[in-house]
Write a protein that holds these residues in place. Structure first.
Motif, PDB file in Angstrom:
ATOM      1  N   ALA A 223      96.001 -79.873  73.238  1.00 49.97           N
ATOM      2  CA  ALA A 223      97.592 -79.147  72.850  1.00 49.97           C
ATOM      3  C   ALA A 223      97.192 -77.975  71.924  1.00 49.97           C
ATOM      4  O   ALA A 223      97.957 -77.060  71.920  1.00 49.97           O
ATOM      5  CB  ALA A 223      98.532 -80.111  72.614  1.00 49.97           C
ATOM      6  N   GLU A 224      96.411 -78.082  70.876  1.00 48.59           N
ATOM      7  CA  GLU A 224      96.124 -77.148  69.899  1.00 48.59           C
ATOM      8  C   GLU A 224      95.661 -75.673  70.606  1.00 48.59           C
ATOM      9  O   GLU A 224      95.863 -74.583  69.972  1.00 48.59           O
ATOM     10  CB  GLU A 224      94.906 -77.389  69.041  1.00 48.59           C
ATOM     11  N   LYS A 225      94.937 -75.902  71.662  1.00 47.26           N
ATOM     12  CA  LYS A 225      94.765 -74.403  72.413  1.00 47.26           C
ATOM     13  C   LYS A 225      95.538 -74.168  73.552  1.00 47.26           C
ATOM     14  O   LYS A 225      95.360 -73.041  74.330  1.00 47.26           O
ATOM     15  CB  LYS A 225      93.333 -74.742  73.288  1.00 47.26           C
ATOM     16  N   THR A 226      96.962 -74.485  73.225  1.00 46.18           N
ATOM     17  CA  THR A 226      98.000 -74.084  74.439  1.00 46.18           C
ATOM     18  C   THR A 226      99.194 -73.676  73.472  1.00 46.18           C
ATOM     19  O   THR A 226      99.286 -73.905  72.260  1.00 46.18           O
ATOM     20  CB  THR A 226      98.319 -75.309  75.120  1.00 46.18           C
ATOM     21  N   PRO A 227     100.188 -73.129  74.226  1.00 44.04           N
ATOM     22  CA  PRO A 227     101.499 -72.942  73.312  1.00 44.04           C
ATOM     23  C   PRO A 227     101.976 -74.140  72.589  1.00 44.04           C
ATOM     24  O   PRO A 227     102.777 -73.849  71.603  1.00 44.04           O
ATOM     25  CB  PRO A 227     102.421 -72.380  74.355  1.00 44.04           C
ATOM     26  N   LEU A 228     101.781 -75.353  72.910  1.00 38.34           N
ATOM     27  CA  LEU A 228     102.130 -76.471  72.307  1.00 38.34           C
ATOM     28  C   LEU A 228     101.678 -76.569  70.748  1.00 38.34           C
ATOM     29  O   LEU A 228     102.341 -77.247  70.007  1.00 38.34           O
ATOM     30  CB  LEU A 228     101.787 -77.820  72.959  1.00 38.34           C
ATOM     31  N   ALA A 229     100.838 -75.682  70.404  1.00 39.15           N
ATOM     32  CA  ALA A 229     100.299 -75.392  69.087  1.00 39.15           C
ATOM     33  C   ALA A 229     101.152 -75.318  68.130  1.00 39.15           C
ATOM     34  O   ALA A 229     101.257 -75.680  66.755  1.00 39.15           O
ATOM     35  CB  ALA A 229      98.932 -74.591  69.080  1.00 39.15           C
ATOM     36  N   VAL A 230     102.361 -74.604  68.655  1.00 36.15           N
ATOM     37  CA  VAL A 230     103.460 -74.079  67.499  1.00 36.15           C
ATOM     38  C   VAL A 230     103.950 -75.528  66.967  1.00 36.15           C
ATOM     39  O   VAL A 230     104.576 -75.492  65.995  1.00 36.15           O
ATOM     40  CB  VAL A 230     104.437 -73.434  68.412  1.00 36.15           C
ATOM     41  N   LEU A 231     103.769 -76.595  67.434  1.00 37.32           N
ATOM     42  CA  LEU A 231     104.468 -77.954  66.941  1.00 37.32           C
ATOM     43  C   LEU A 231     103.486 -78.835  66.207  1.00 37.32           C
ATOM     44  O   LEU A 231     103.714 -79.694  65.783  1.00 37.32           O
ATOM     45  CB  LEU A 231     104.786 -78.811  68.342  1.00 37.32           C
ATOM     46  N   GLY A 232     102.427 -78.140  65.720  1.00 39.62           N
ATOM     47  CA  GLY A 232     101.154 -78.794  65.137  1.00 39.62           C
ATOM     48  C   GLY A 232     101.615 -79.101  63.702  1.00 39.62           C
ATOM     49  O   GLY A 232     102.740 -78.895  63.097  1.00 39.62           O
ATOM     50  N   LEU A 233     101.061 -80.031  63.155  1.00 38.04           N
ATOM     51  CA  LEU A 233     101.361 -80.822  61.811  1.00 38.04           C
ATOM     52  C   LEU A 233     101.155 -79.683  60.775  1.00 38.04           C
ATOM     53  O   LEU A 233     102.044 -79.457  59.748  1.00 38.04           O
ATOM     54  CB  LEU A 233     100.455 -81.718  61.644  1.00 38.04           C
ATOM     55  N   SER A 234     100.082 -79.016  60.859  1.00 40.91           N
ATOM     56  CA  SER A 234      99.774 -78.019  59.729  1.00 40.91           C
ATOM     57  C   SER A 234      99.209 -76.807  60.233  1.00 40.91           C
ATOM     58  O   SER A 234      98.686 -76.614  61.285  1.00 40.91           O
ATOM     59  CB  SER A 234      98.631 -78.638  58.869  1.00 40.91           C
ATOM     60  N   HIS A 235      99.295 -75.676  59.395  1.00 36.06           N
ATOM     61  CA  HIS A 235      98.676 -74.337  59.572  1.00 36.06           C
ATOM     62  C   HIS A 235      97.295 -74.375  58.628  1.00 36.06           C
ATOM     63  O   HIS A 235      96.938 -75.324  57.620  1.00 36.06           O
ATOM     64  CB  HIS A 235      99.350 -73.081  58.616  1.00 36.06           C
ATOM     65  N   LEU A 236      96.446 -73.907  59.498  1.00 39.07           N
ATOM     66  CA  LEU A 236      94.959 -73.658  58.747  1.00 39.07           C
ATOM     67  C   LEU A 236      94.781 -72.221  58.599  1.00 39.07           C
ATOM     68  O   LEU A 236      94.984 -71.473  59.512  1.00 39.07           O
ATOM     69  CB  LEU A 236      93.982 -74.186  59.500  1.00 39.07           C
TER      70      LEU A 236
END
Length: 243
Positions: A223-236
């Motif tokens: 999901a990190e490679k999709t628009p769902l990444a907006v819900l990720g735990l952290s920014h890098l």
């Protein structure tokens, strides 16, 4: 420290007590985006867990930790540990090839000054790499204050509230949108090398339910490679200091 938390949990957050797959994954990300063989500062090193695991790459590993007890415990992991606040780093300008910060900026008194200090002590051409909480992750992992008492744990949907309500429940910790994170560094002499949002290691889930844990990681890392990444735990965020 399963089942408990330190008396600094609300103010400082909990440091990494053990090295697990989530930390290993972050180290691999660091290897992709920065050179780990120079002089490194871990700005908010906790117990020195990352510094210890950076030993194969660099013999010039320095840490900064505001809490004396943690700083003393981190000493064996590094070339040197300074006890100070991240907003006033006790180092001269352009000292480090890499300044690293893992889930610390959200806890400091002045995040803009903390950001500026990281840039100040980085050498021109050196890099700053930090991880920090994403506002749109569905769970606030730093607990909340409820009726004047701190409640440790993962609280869902807190960060989806309007700022006044969210900050009343969690006044002890910040969380960042991409815009608010970038705004901290906009006036500083840096360029953005890389930004992404990522999900966590979910090591506790994987330990209790191994098969489910593997499936969860596979789904979320995809999901990190999709628009769902907006819900990720952290920014890098990876930055390079300009000459």
């Amino acid at each position: 420290m399963p089942g408990t938390y330190s008396d600094q949990a609300a103010l400082r957050g909990e440091p990494s007590y053990v090295w697990r797959s989530g930390q290993e994954r972050r180290l691999n990300m660091m290897r992709e985006w920065v050179d780990l063989h120079g002089r490194i500062l871990d700005n908010g090193c906790g117990l020195g867990t990352f510094l210890d695991n950076l030993a194969p790459y660099s013999d010039q590993r320095f840490g900064l930790e505001i809490e004396r007890e943690r700083a003393v415990k981190a000493l064996p992991t590094a070339t040197g540990i300074a006890q100070a606040a991240g907003e006033r780093l006790p180092f001269t300008d352009s000292t480090f090839d890499l300044v690293f910060s893992n889930e610390v900026i959200e806890h400091v008194a002045d995040d803009a000054l903390y950001a500026a200090e990281m840039v100040r002590v980085t050498k021109p051409g050196g890099r700053i790499l930090l991880f920090c909480p994403n506002r749109w992750y569905p769970v606030e992992q730093h607990g909340i204050y409820w009726r004047g008492r701190y409640k440790f744990g993962n609280i869902p949907l807190v960060n989806y509230l309007p700022d006044p309500a969210r900050n009343k429940l969690a006044p002890h910790v910040r969380t960042y949108t991409k815009r608010s994170l970038f705004s901290l560094f906009q006036p500083l002499p840096v360029r953005c090398v890389h930004h992404e949002r990522l999900f966590g290691g979910y090591d506790n889930i994987a330990y209790r339910w191994p098969q489910f844990g593997r499936l969860l990681r596979k789904f979320l890392y995809t999901a990190e490679k999709t628009p769902l990444a907006v819900l990720g735990l952290s920014h890098l965020l990876v930055l390079e200091k300009l000459p």
